[in-house]
Design a protein around this motif. Structure first.
Motif, PDB file in Angstrom:
ATOM      1  N   ASP A 175      -6.367   7.993   8.390  1.00 54.52           N
ATOM      2  CA  ASP A 175      -6.462   9.246   7.637  1.00 54.52           C
ATOM      3  C   ASP A 175      -5.782  10.401   8.379  1.00 54.52           C
ATOM      4  O   ASP A 175      -5.084  11.214   7.769  1.00 54.52           O
ATOM      5  CB  ASP A 175      -7.922   9.593   7.345  1.00 54.52           C
ATOM      6  N   LYS A 189       0.840  -1.205   0.000  1.00 54.02           N
ATOM      7  CA  LYS A 189       0.000   0.000   0.000  1.00 54.02           C
ATOM      8  C   LYS A 189       0.875   1.255   0.000  1.00 54.02           C
ATOM      9  O   LYS A 189       0.578   2.211  -0.720  1.00 54.02           O
ATOM     10  CB  LYS A 189      -0.923  -0.022   1.213  1.00 54.02           C
ATOM     11  N   GLN A 241      -0.963  16.494  -1.390  1.00 53.19           N
ATOM     12  CA  GLN A 241      -0.850  15.040  -1.412  1.00 53.19           C
ATOM     13  C   GLN A 241      -2.026  14.382  -0.709  1.00 53.19           C
ATOM     14  O   GLN A 241      -2.578  13.403  -1.193  1.00 53.19           O
ATOM     15  CB  GLN A 241       0.464  14.597  -0.754  1.00 53.19           C
ATOM     16  N   PHE A 242      -2.419  14.952   0.418  1.00 51.38           N
ATOM     17  CA  PHE A 242      -3.527  14.370   1.169  1.00 51.38           C
ATOM     18  C   PHE A 242      -4.839  14.497   0.396  1.00 51.38           C
ATOM     19  O   PHE A 242      -5.659  13.575   0.394  1.00 51.38           O
ATOM     20  CB  PHE A 242      -3.648  15.004   2.561  1.00 51.38           C
ATOM     21  N   ILE A 280       0.958   4.152  -2.885  1.00 52.72           N
ATOM     22  CA  ILE A 280       0.750   5.567  -2.601  1.00 52.72           C
ATOM     23  C   ILE A 280       1.936   6.386  -3.108  1.00 52.72           C
ATOM     24  O   ILE A 280       1.751   7.470  -3.658  1.00 52.72           O
ATOM     25  CB  ILE A 280       0.489   5.788  -1.099  1.00 52.72           C
ATOM     26  N   MET A 287       1.585  13.802   4.999  1.00 49.61           N
ATOM     27  CA  MET A 287       1.552  14.332   3.637  1.00 49.61           C
ATOM     28  C   MET A 287       1.350  15.844   3.630  1.00 49.61           C
ATOM     29  O   MET A 287       0.857  16.424   4.593  1.00 49.61           O
ATOM     30  CB  MET A 287       0.404  13.679   2.857  1.00 49.61           C
ATOM     31  N   TYR A 347      -8.384   7.217  -2.797  1.00 50.00           N
ATOM     32  CA  TYR A 347      -8.591   6.082  -1.899  1.00 50.00           C
ATOM     33  C   TYR A 347      -9.801   6.184  -0.981  1.00 50.00           C
ATOM     34  O   TYR A 347     -10.166   5.199  -0.359  1.00 50.00           O
ATOM     35  CB  TYR A 347      -7.331   5.856  -1.048  1.00 50.00           C
ATOM     36  N   ARG A 402      -5.132  14.493  -2.785  1.00 49.92           N
ATOM     37  CA  ARG A 402      -5.037  13.472  -3.843  1.00 49.92           C
ATOM     38  C   ARG A 402      -5.315  12.079  -3.266  1.00 49.92           C
ATOM     39  O   ARG A 402      -6.018  11.276  -3.879  1.00 49.92           O
ATOM     40  CB  ARG A 402      -3.638  13.521  -4.472  1.00 49.92           C
ATOM     41  N   TYR A 403      -4.789  11.829  -2.084  1.00 50.82           N
ATOM     42  CA  TYR A 403      -5.051  10.565  -1.396  1.00 50.82           C
ATOM     43  C   TYR A 403      -6.550  10.375  -1.187  1.00 50.82           C
ATOM     44  O   TYR A 403      -7.101   9.300  -1.471  1.00 50.82           O
ATOM     45  CB  TYR A 403      -4.310  10.529  -0.051  1.00 50.82           C
ATOM     46  N   VAL A 441       4.379   6.419   5.973  1.00 54.43           N
ATOM     47  CA  VAL A 441       3.135   5.854   5.445  1.00 54.43           C
ATOM     48  C   VAL A 441       3.113   4.347   5.684  1.00 54.43           C
ATOM     49  O   VAL A 441       2.088   3.779   6.072  1.00 54.43           O
ATOM     50  CB  VAL A 441       2.959   6.196   3.942  1.00 54.43           C
ATOM     51  N   ILE A 472       0.868   9.193  -5.619  1.00 53.06           N
ATOM     52  CA  ILE A 472       0.784  10.515  -4.991  1.00 53.06           C
ATOM     53  C   ILE A 472       2.135  11.227  -4.972  1.00 53.06           C
ATOM     54  O   ILE A 472       2.214  12.395  -4.651  1.00 53.06           O
ATOM     55  CB  ILE A 472       0.186  10.383  -3.567  1.00 53.06           C
ATOM     56  N   LEU A 502      -2.023  10.002   8.053  1.00 55.73           N
ATOM     57  CA  LEU A 502      -1.576  10.345   6.699  1.00 55.73           C
ATOM     58  C   LEU A 502      -1.655  11.846   6.461  1.00 55.73           C
ATOM     59  O   LEU A 502      -0.807  12.411   5.764  1.00 55.73           O
ATOM     60  CB  LEU A 502      -2.398   9.578   5.661  1.00 55.73           C
TER      61      LEU A 502
END
Length: 109
Positions: A87, A36, A98-99, A40, A94, A106, A101-102, A54, A44, A90
């Motif tokens: 979350d 995973k 980036q977050f 990412i 990030m 996801y 986009r995550y 991560v 990302i 992360l």
């Protein structure tokens, strides 16, 4: 006496087998977390320091998830909680872009 020795050997074999299963579960959880994290990184564009963080976040997620995965219907609130914890971790790791986009890739709420 034979029965005691046989019982002892059975208990010893059972204990050894349990340790082997626990080690296998840990290996599988670490592999899932690694996969995973690499996914990412690819999608990302996180750096290597973020990749390690991560990975650790997903490792903790996998450990928590494995405890409830046998009965997700009864553990829906716990699943939501471990997803929220992941979350939040992360989000700390990030950048804001980036977050976002995550979340797009996801998390579909």
């Amino acid at each position: 006496m034979k029965k005691i020795v046989t019982l002892f050997l059975f208990v010893f074999a059972l204990a050894f087998n349990t340790q082997s299963l626990n080690a296998q579960n840990t290996i599988e959880m670490n592999a899932a977390a690694s996969e995973k994290a690499k996914e990412i990184k690819k999608n990302i564009k996180i750096n290597n320091l973020q990749l390690e963080e991560v990975y650790q976040a997903y490792k903790e997620f996998e450990e928590a998830y494995s405890k409830i995965s046998n009965n997700l219907d009864k553990n829906q609130k716990r699943l939501e909680k471990i997803n929220t914890v992941l979350d939040n971790k992360l989000k700390e790791i990030m950048t804001e872009e980036q977050f976002e986009r995550y979340l797009q890739l996801y998390r579909t709420y």
